[in-house]
Design a protein around this motif. Structure first.
Motif, PDB file in Angstrom:
ATOM      1  N   LEU A 156      12.637  -5.542   5.865  1.00 49.12           N
ATOM      2  CA  LEU A 156      14.552  -5.754   5.294  1.00 49.12           C
ATOM      3  C   LEU A 156      15.319  -5.855   6.903  1.00 49.12           C
ATOM      4  CD1 LEU A 156      14.232  -2.381   3.389  1.00 49.12           C
ATOM      5  CD2 LEU A 156      13.974  -5.000   2.785  1.00 49.12           C
TER       6      LEU A 156
ATOM      7  N   TYR B  10     -11.484  -9.816  14.520  1.00 49.77           N
ATOM      8  CA  TYR B  10     -11.986  -8.299  14.272  1.00 49.77           C
ATOM      9  C   TYR B  10     -12.865 -10.164  12.563  1.00 49.77           C
ATOM     10  CZ  TYR B  10      -7.412  -9.714  11.625  1.00 49.77           C
ATOM     11  OH  TYR B  10      -6.294 -10.254  10.862  1.00 49.77           O
TER      12      TYR B  10
ATOM     13  N   ARG C 193       9.855  -7.735  -4.577  1.00 50.94           N
ATOM     14  CA  ARG C 193      10.187  -8.853  -4.437  1.00 50.94           C
ATOM     15  C   ARG C 193       9.084  -9.597  -4.972  1.00 50.94           C
ATOM     16  NH1 ARG C 193      10.896  -9.792   1.744  1.00 50.94           N
ATOM     17  NH2 ARG C 193       9.114  -9.410   1.606  1.00 50.94           N
TER      18      ARG C 193
ATOM     19  N   VAL D  95      15.436  -5.957  -3.660  1.00 45.66           N
ATOM     20  CA  VAL D  95      16.668  -5.666  -3.378  1.00 45.66           C
ATOM     21  C   VAL D  95      17.725  -6.239  -2.539  1.00 45.66           C
ATOM     22  CG1 VAL D  95      17.956  -3.230  -2.753  1.00 45.66           C
ATOM     23  CG2 VAL D  95      15.438  -3.323  -4.248  1.00 45.66           C
TER      24      VAL D  95
ATOM     25  N   GLY E  90      -1.685  -0.553   9.186  1.00 41.97           N
ATOM     26  CA  GLY E  90      -2.894  -0.226   8.530  1.00 41.97           C
ATOM     27  C   GLY E  90      -2.539   0.049   7.619  1.00 41.97           C
TER      28      GLY E  90
ATOM     29  N   CYS F 252       3.747   0.917   9.261  1.00 48.18           N
ATOM     30  CA  CYS F 252       2.797   1.790   9.195  1.00 48.18           C
ATOM     31  C   CYS F 252       2.162   0.023   9.399  1.00 48.18           C
ATOM     32  CB  CYS F 252       2.617   1.605   7.846  1.00 48.18           C
ATOM     33  SG  CYS F 252       3.919   3.218   6.894  1.00 48.18           S
TER      34      CYS F 252
ATOM     35  N   ILE G 269       2.816  -8.366  10.015  1.00 51.51           N
ATOM     36  CA  ILE G 269       2.993  -6.735   9.662  1.00 51.51           C
ATOM     37  C   ILE G 269       3.972  -5.900  10.642  1.00 51.51           C
ATOM     38  CG2 ILE G 269       0.939  -5.067  10.153  1.00 51.51           C
ATOM     39  CD1 ILE G 269      -1.179  -6.614  10.790  1.00 51.51           C
TER      40      ILE G 269
ATOM     41  N   GLY H 181       2.121  -8.597  -2.180  1.00 51.58           N
ATOM     42  CA  GLY H 181       2.548  -9.910  -2.090  1.00 51.58           C
ATOM     43  C   GLY H 181       2.794 -10.051  -0.371  1.00 51.58           C
ATOM     44  N   SER H 182       3.133  -9.512   0.649  1.00 49.09           N
ATOM     45  CA  SER H 182       3.486  -9.551   2.106  1.00 49.09           C
ATOM     46  C   SER H 182       1.952  -8.848   2.057  1.00 49.09           C
ATOM     47  CB  SER H 182       4.602  -8.747   2.083  1.00 49.09           C
ATOM     48  OG  SER H 182       4.711  -8.798   3.363  1.00 49.09           O
TER      49      SER H 182
ATOM     50  N   GLY I 205       0.038 -14.097   8.568  1.00 41.84           N
ATOM     51  CA  GLY I 205       0.452 -13.269   7.993  1.00 41.84           C
ATOM     52  C   GLY I 205       1.582 -12.216   9.486  1.00 41.84           C
TER      53      GLY I 205
ATOM     54  N   LEU J 191      -6.262 -14.705   9.762  1.00 42.09           N
ATOM     55  CA  LEU J 191      -7.079 -14.782   8.707  1.00 42.09           C
ATOM     56  C   LEU J 191      -8.213 -16.128   8.453  1.00 42.09           C
ATOM     57  CD1 LEU J 191      -6.661 -12.096   6.751  1.00 42.09           C
ATOM     58  CD2 LEU J 191      -9.041 -12.551   7.729  1.00 42.09           C
TER      59      LEU J 191
ATOM     60  N   ALA K 125       0.508  -1.155   0.016  1.00 45.04           N
ATOM     61  CA  ALA K 125       0.006   0.012  -0.080  1.00 45.04           C
ATOM     62  C   ALA K 125       1.178   1.259   0.180  1.00 45.04           C
ATOM     63  CB  ALA K 125      -0.967   0.187   1.103  1.00 45.04           C
TER      64      ALA K 125
ATOM     65  N   SER L 204      -3.674  -8.707   3.856  1.00 48.28           N
ATOM     66  CA  SER L 204      -4.767  -8.313   5.008  1.00 48.28           C
ATOM     67  C   SER L 204      -6.175  -8.485   4.688  1.00 48.28           C
ATOM     68  CB  SER L 204      -4.611  -7.105   4.996  1.00 48.28           C
ATOM     69  OG  SER L 204      -5.322  -5.941   3.913  1.00 48.28           O
TER      70      SER L 204
HETATM   71  C1  LIG Z   1      -3.327 -11.271   8.188  1.00 49.80           C
HETATM   72  C2  LIG Z   1      -3.216  -9.540   7.788  1.00 49.80           C
HETATM   73  C3  LIG Z   1      -4.527  -8.858   9.010  1.00 49.80           C
HETATM   74  C4  LIG Z   1      -4.613  -7.400   8.274  1.00 49.80           C
HETATM   75  N1  LIG Z   1      -5.870  -7.220   7.875  1.00 49.80           N
HETATM   76  C5  LIG Z   1      -5.703  -5.294   7.532  1.00 49.80           C
HETATM   77  C6  LIG Z   1      -6.523  -4.817   7.854  1.00 49.80           C
HETATM   78  O1  LIG Z   1      -8.294  -4.986   7.641  1.00 49.80           O
HETATM   79  N2  LIG Z   1      -7.082  -3.522   7.181  1.00 49.80           N
HETATM   80  C7  LIG Z   1      -5.600  -2.922   7.243  1.00 49.80           C
HETATM   81  O2  LIG Z   1      -5.726  -1.416   6.931  1.00 49.80           O
HETATM   82  N3  LIG Z   1      -4.536  -3.661   7.999  1.00 49.80           N
HETATM   83  C8  LIG Z   1      -4.246  -4.760   7.718  1.00 49.80           C
HETATM   84  N4  LIG Z   1      -3.487  -5.022   7.765  1.00 49.80           N
HETATM   85  C9  LIG Z   1      -2.362  -4.733   8.072  1.00 49.80           C
HETATM   86  C10 LIG Z   1      -1.538  -3.427   6.338  1.00 49.80           C
HETATM   87  O3  LIG Z   1      -1.650  -5.300   5.911  1.00 49.80           O
HETATM   88  C11 LIG Z   1      -0.390  -3.368   6.356  1.00 49.80           C
HETATM   89  O4  LIG Z   1      -0.022  -2.314   7.853  1.00 49.80           O
HETATM   90  C12 LIG Z   1      -0.220  -2.790   4.983  1.00 49.80           C
HETATM   91  O5  LIG Z   1      -0.422  -3.405   4.474  1.00 49.80           O
HETATM   92  C13 LIG Z   1       1.413  -2.162   5.130  1.00 49.80           C
HETATM   93  O6  LIG Z   1       1.565  -1.743   3.943  1.00 49.80           O
HETATM   94  P1  LIG Z   1       3.097  -1.552   3.417  1.00 49.80           P
HETATM   95  O7  LIG Z   1       3.193  -1.077   1.888  1.00 49.80           O
HETATM   96  O8  LIG Z   1       4.216  -0.323   4.552  1.00 49.80           O
HETATM   97  O9  LIG Z   1       3.941  -3.151   3.811  1.00 49.80           O
HETATM   98  P2  LIG Z   1       3.506  -4.130   2.608  1.00 49.80           P
HETATM   99  O10 LIG Z   1       2.318  -4.257   2.336  1.00 49.80           O
HETATM  100  O11 LIG Z   1       4.232  -5.503   3.092  1.00 49.80           O
HETATM  101  O12 LIG Z   1       4.494  -3.569   1.722  1.00 49.80           O
HETATM  102  C14 LIG Z   1       5.591  -3.651   1.619  1.00 49.80           C
HETATM  103  C15 LIG Z   1       6.221  -4.641  -0.077  1.00 49.80           C
HETATM  104  O13 LIG Z   1       7.936  -4.405  -0.068  1.00 49.80           O
HETATM  105  C16 LIG Z   1       7.968  -5.533  -0.841  1.00 49.80           C
HETATM  106  N5  LIG Z   1       9.781  -5.919   0.137  1.00 49.80           N
HETATM  107  C17 LIG Z   1       9.993  -5.994   1.133  1.00 49.80           C
HETATM  108  N6  LIG Z   1      11.642  -6.553   0.391  1.00 49.80           N
HETATM  109  C18 LIG Z   1      11.677  -6.082  -0.413  1.00 49.80           C
HETATM  110  C19 LIG Z   1      12.787  -6.088  -1.154  1.00 49.80           C
HETATM  111  N7  LIG Z   1      14.132  -6.109  -0.500  1.00 49.80           N
HETATM  112  N8  LIG Z   1      13.280  -5.496  -2.190  1.00 49.80           N
HETATM  113  C20 LIG Z   1      11.460  -5.112  -3.024  1.00 49.80           C
HETATM  114  N9  LIG Z   1      10.716  -5.102  -2.164  1.00 49.80           N
HETATM  115  C21 LIG Z   1      10.424  -5.882  -1.192  1.00 49.80           C
HETATM  116  C22 LIG Z   1       7.253  -6.531  -0.404  1.00 49.80           C
HETATM  117  O14 LIG Z   1       7.306  -7.751  -0.887  1.00 49.80           O
HETATM  118  C23 LIG Z   1       5.683  -6.484   0.038  1.00 49.80           C
HETATM  119  O15 LIG Z   1       5.403  -6.123  -0.765  1.00 49.80           O
HETATM  120  C24 LIG Z   1      -3.138  -6.739   7.949  1.00 49.80           C
HETATM  121  C25 LIG Z   1      -1.848  -7.757   7.983  1.00 49.80           C
HETATM  122  C26 LIG Z   1      -2.113  -9.139   8.072  1.00 49.80           C
HETATM  123  C27 LIG Z   1      -0.582 -10.106   8.048  1.00 49.80           C
END
Ligand SMILES: Cc1cc2nc3c(=O)[nH]c(=O)nc-3n(C[C@H](O)[C@H](O)[C@H](O)COP(=O)(O)OP(=O)(O)OC[C@H]3O[C@@H](n4cnc5c(N)ncnc54)[C@H](O)[C@@H]3O)c2cc1C
Length: 436
Positions: A234, A283, A58, A207, A368, A366, A341, A63-64, A339, A252, A37, A69
């Motif tokens: 990381l 939830y 990655r 990376v 959420g 982050c 967070i 994919g993470s 998953g 979930l 996100a 979520s």
């Molecule tokens: C089971 C579960 C349920 C959740 N439910 C909710 C919900 O209902 N509502 C809500 O708001 N939040 C929810 N969350 C939390 C939310 O998903 C995260 O807070 C949010 O997705 C974080 O976004 P982000 O972009 O910071 O991280 P991420 O989505 O983790 O994105 C980081 C990206 O970086 C990539 N990456 C990592 N290392 C490297 C590298 N070396 N090189 C290139 N790319 C890399 C990863 O593959 C990933 O795609 C949930 C999380 C989980 C696990």
């Protein structure tokens, strides 16, 4: 129950292919690392600006955490408004609550203006109190919302059953302008918009090292004027700030579609997205196909080092749910997944520009989707020098050197797995650093 992320199932039939990995050496104006996100929001901000942008992911985009979520788009992720108010006072609480509120708006506008197919569901939020402690928490949340000018409705005792059929809830606060999405489809659809808008997106391109202006993957490299890290989990080889985050585990599960009678018995006044007042809360919400998504965890597995892959934890969450909704006891749960967070010690994100290399920006921890979206967009605006009045304060709230209860020297002695829960609980329930 099958161990598989339901959202991957929803990718079947996706119109767009996976983007090929990076091969060779490229140069660009802005490199975004991570396609969750936050990274997607950062990249989206550059659309139409004429900047040459590369995004390295990655896995596949989403994919993470984002694509695992539950897809609740609500300002409330781990911190209730009342908790922010206790900690930061009224103005600070408002400043911070506006972060995910704007994050929700940004996501919604991206979804609507580009017609993203991501199972967008309009669902009011319902924060449910359990026991007398839960009723008190709901009362405080309602009072905070009222005093800060956010609309909501409150229910006590038997009235709660007019909105949610479960027994045992003592109170609930309800508010609007919240949504549910399929986070993986959202990420993949946003990728489509980025690619169509001229962003070079490379998936399966982790990376593996970073120095100066250059990020290397296994098969190529990107050299950029500005670099925005939005990647999770990381290690120190790529991030000197890995000490700032830990990874909380949550689970979930999803059911077969509910019949109209079951939907009505669960949500007599129409669908909501719900979570309760327990420390490790449960939830749930309905997807567009009327399947129930149910999530939760356990104290023991939230902070474990190794992933817990058995269904033991989610079985426990399901059995608690069945106890509260006996009329839904025959619902069949078909898949479950877990998953992690990324989070900081006080559950607020960290956003920084590296002091010695100010072209390197980092978004960390982050909790959420809306928080992540705001932070990615915020950093991109910084790069574009498009800051809005008052934006600067967020570098203060999200400062990497802010104070925590368990200091770093002690954390090194007792370990992250013990220090993080203590700091998290302190920040959520006790910490006060009022600025008003
Ligand atoms: C089971 C579960 C349920 C959740 N439910 C909710 C919900 O209902 N509502 C809500 O708001 N939040 C929810 N969350 C939390 C939310 O998903 C995260 O807070 C949010 O997705 C974080 O976004 P982000 O972009 O910071 O991280 P991420 O989505 O983790 O994105 C980081 C990206 O970086 C990539 N990456 C990592 N290392 C490297 C590298 N070396 N090189 C290139 N790319 C890399 C990863 O593959 C990933 O795609 C949930 C999380 C989980 C696990």
């Amino acid at each position: 129950m099958l161990l598989q992320n339901w959202w991957f199932t929803t990718l079947v039939g996706i119109k767009r292919p996976i983007q090929p990995p990076l091969k060779g050496d490229v140069k660009c104006d802005v490199l975004v690392i991570g396609g969750g996100a936050s990274g997607l929001a950062a990249a989206a901000r550059f659309l139409g600006t004429g900047k040459k942008v590369v995004l390295l992911e990655r896995n596949i985009c989403g994919g993470s955490s984002t694509g695992k979520s539950a897809g609740f788009l609500t300002p409330d992720s781990e911190l209730e408004l009342s908790q922010l108010r206790r900690r930061f006072g009224p103005q600070g609480a408002k400043d911070l609550w506006e972060v995910p509120v704007r994050g929700v708006d940004l996501m919604l506008s991206l979804i609507r203006s580009n017609g993203l197919e991501c199972d967008l569901q309009k669902q009011d939020s319902l924060y449910l109190g359990k026991g007398s402690g839960g009723a008190k928490a709901v009362r405080e949340e309602y009072a905070s919302r009222k005093s800060l000018g956010y609309e909501s409705e409150v229910y006590f005792g038997d009235d709660v059953r007019s909105v949610v059929g479960g027994k045992g809830y003592t109170a609930a606060v309800r508010y609007q302008d919240t949504y549910g999405i399929d986070g993986l489809r959202y990420a993949q659809e946003t990728k489509r918009v980025l690619v169509d808008g001229g962003v070079d997106v490379y998936e399966a391109s982790a990376v593996v090292s970073f120095e100066g202006h250059t990020a290397k993957t296994h098969m190529g490299s990107v050299t950029a004027d500005e670099v925005i890290f939005c990647a999770d989990k990381l290690g120190p080889e790529v991030s000197p700030y890995s000490w700032n985050v830990y990874h909380e585990q949550t689970f979930l599960s999803i059911t077969e579609p509910l019949s109209p009678v079951e939907q009505q018995s669960m949500f007599p006044a129409g669908p909501f997205q719900c979570w309760d007042s327990d420390l490790v809360y449960s939830y749930y919400r309905l997807t567009g196909s009327k399947r129930l998504l149910l999530g939760g965890g356990s104290l023991l597995t939230t902070y474990t080092r190794n992933d817990s892959t058995t269904s033991r934890v989610i079985d426990h969450v399901i059995s608690g749910f069945r106890g509260m909704f006996p009329e839904l006891r025959n619902l069949r749960f078909v898949q479950y997944w877990m998953g992690r967070i990324d989070m900081t010690r006080d559950l607020l994100p960290t956003v920084l520009k590296e002091p010695a290399s100010p072209w390197v920006h980092r978004v960390l921890g982050c909790v959420g989707l809306p928080w992540a979206t705001f932070c990615g967009d915020f950093v991109a605006r910084e790069v574009l020098a498009e800051k809005e009045t008052g934006d600067e304060k967020y570098y203060g709230y999200f400062d990497v050197n802010r104070k925590f209860l368990v200091p770093l020297w002690l954390e090194r002695a007792i370990g992250k797995r013990l220090a993080f829960p203590i700091n998290n609980a302190w920040a959520k329930y006790y910490q006060k650093d009022t600025r008003d």
